[in-house]
Design a protein around this motif. Structure first.
Motif, short mmCIF file in Angstrom:
data_model
loop_
_atom_site.label_atom_id
_atom_site.label_comp_id
_atom_site.label_asym_id
_atom_site.label_seq_id
_atom_site.Cartn_x
_atom_site.Cartn_y
_atom_site.Cartn_z
N ARG A 1 0.83 -1.21 0.00
CA ARG A 1 0.00 0.00 0.00
C ARG A 1 0.86 1.25 0.00
NH1 ARG A 1 -4.02 0.81 4.98
NH2 ARG A 1 -2.00 1.05 6.03
N GLN A 2 1.90 1.26 0.82
CA GLN A 2 2.76 2.43 0.90
C GLN A 2 3.51 2.65 -0.40
OE1 GLN A 2 2.45 4.32 3.59
NE2 GLN A 2 3.70 5.88 2.55
N GLY A 3 3.86 1.55 -1.08
CA GLY A 3 4.56 1.67 -2.35
C GLY A 3 3.71 2.37 -3.40
N LEU A 4 2.43 1.99 -3.48
CA LEU A 4 1.55 2.65 -4.46
C LEU A 4 1.31 4.10 -4.06
CD1 LEU A 4 -0.20 2.54 -6.98
CD2 LEU A 4 -2.12 1.85 -5.54
N ARG A 5 1.14 4.35 -2.77
CA ARG A 5 0.92 5.73 -2.34
C ARG A 5 2.12 6.59 -2.73
NH1 ARG A 5 -1.34 7.03 3.63
NH2 ARG A 5 -2.89 5.58 2.80
N GLY A 6 3.32 6.06 -2.54
CA GLY A 6 4.51 6.81 -2.93
C GLY A 6 4.57 7.05 -4.44
N LEU A 7 4.18 6.04 -5.23
CA LEU A 7 4.16 6.19 -6.69
C LEU A 7 3.19 7.29 -7.10
CD1 LEU A 7 4.77 5.25 -9.62
CD2 LEU A 7 2.92 3.58 -9.34
N LEU A 8 2.02 7.31 -6.49
CA LEU A 8 1.02 8.30 -6.86
C LEU A 8 1.44 9.71 -6.42
CD1 LEU A 8 -2.32 6.39 -6.15
CD2 LEU A 8 -1.12 6.72 -8.32
N VAL A 9 2.12 9.81 -5.30
CA VAL A 9 2.63 11.12 -4.87
C VAL A 9 3.61 11.66 -5.91
CG1 VAL A 9 4.11 12.28 -3.18
CG2 VAL A 9 2.25 10.79 -2.40
#
Length: 305
Positions: A13-21
């Motif tokens: 989840r954190q990986g996708l959040r970082g990608l979207l940021v």
């Protein structure tokens, strides 16, 4: 049932959040909406960002549930729900659910090279921007589908004449996950504003009416999230129906309450809460109606009585 996430799930989840940021910050969301008259360089709000789509493909967003031997990540529906929650939080645009479900069946979908859409109810989103319409002839559809008025400026819709098409339970659940993510985001926006905005020398969050409103938003958000997680574990159609009902309510009601907490600022075009509300309306309209889902749940309860 334990709904605590594993370390791997939290990292996913954190990986996708970082990608979207990095790839889809607020500026990217707002840029096509805030075009000024005569600005020919700005992107049309209905144009999909193909580079972002490919970045999602590279990150395994679409191939998440494909077996590893087929080039996928080899994870399951619970992990997919986590990613679609993040997509809902960020108001990520495009037929994400349809492309995800087409991975493995449509060449290029898993890698993000092909954008796939599908009919849900009587509506299709992003028909002109997609490469493939799942289970239907795209060229034939373009001849009969007519543009529909979409309240969401980032989601173009078309109406297809004839019998409505029921989306799959997985499609309903992943859309509910997006709604749950949106509900969590508008809760966060409301609480942040309540902490920062001051009246009569204190934050507006200190006032009882605002406290109660934020508390109600939290309850809705947590109920929806728990229902979505449970349905992802069981994949039971009845639990998926319940999750959709709770997630639709949470996304719409939390956006409305966020508008109230934010006051006059919340009703402006510059604030993002109206985009969450409009997207929630569009998601709720695509698929089984609230009345139909409530009837299905009632029949199931009576059968077990």
């Amino acid at each position: 049932m334990d709904f605590q996430l594993t370390a791997d799930q939290r990292a996913l989840r954190q990986g996708l959040r970082g990608l979207l940021v990095r790839r889809f910050p607020r500026e990217a969301l707002r840029a096509p909406l805030d075009r000024r008259e005569g600005d020919t360089c700005a992107r049309d709000p209905h144009t999909l960002d193909r580079e972002l789509w490919r970045a999602l493909g590279d990150a395994g967003f679409f191939a998440l549930r494909l077996p590893e031997e087929e080039g996928g990540v080899g994870l399951g529906l619970p992990e997919a729900v986590l990613l679609f929650e993040e997509a809902g939080r960020a108001l990520l645009t495009g037929p994400l659910v349809d492309t995800h479900l087409a991975a493995g069946a449509v060449k290029g979908a898993a890698e993000g090279e092909v954008v796939v859409t599908a009919q849900a109810g009587e509506l299709i989103s992003h028909l002109a921007q997609s490469d493939v319409v799942r289970d239907q002839d795209r060229a034939a559809l373009e001849g009969v589908a007519r543009p529909a008025s979409s309240v969401d400026p980032l989601t173009p819709l078309w109406i297809v004449p004839g019998e409505p098409v029921d989306p799959s339970p997985e499609s309903i659940l992943l859309t509910a996950a997006e709604q749950s993510g949106s509900a969590a985001r508008t809760l966060q926006m409301a609480v942040q504003h309540a902490h920062e905005r001051k009246q009569f020398g204190q934050p507006v969050g200190a006032f009882q009416a605002v406290k109660h409103m934020c508390a109600q938003m939290l309850v809705r958000s947590e109920l929806a999230r728990t229902a979505v997680y449970a349905a992802a574990v069981t994949a039971d159609p009845v639990e998926i129906a319940a999750a959709k009902l709770l997630a639709d309510e949470a996304a719409e009601a939390n956006a409305r309450d966020c508008l109230q907490v934010c006051g006059g600022m919340g009703f402006t075009w510059e604030h993002d809460v109206h985009l969450h509300l409009k997207r929630a309306w569009v998601r709720a309209a695509r698929g089984p109606s609230t009345g139909r889902l409530e009837e299905e749940l009632a029949q199931n309860l009576l059968a077990d009585a």
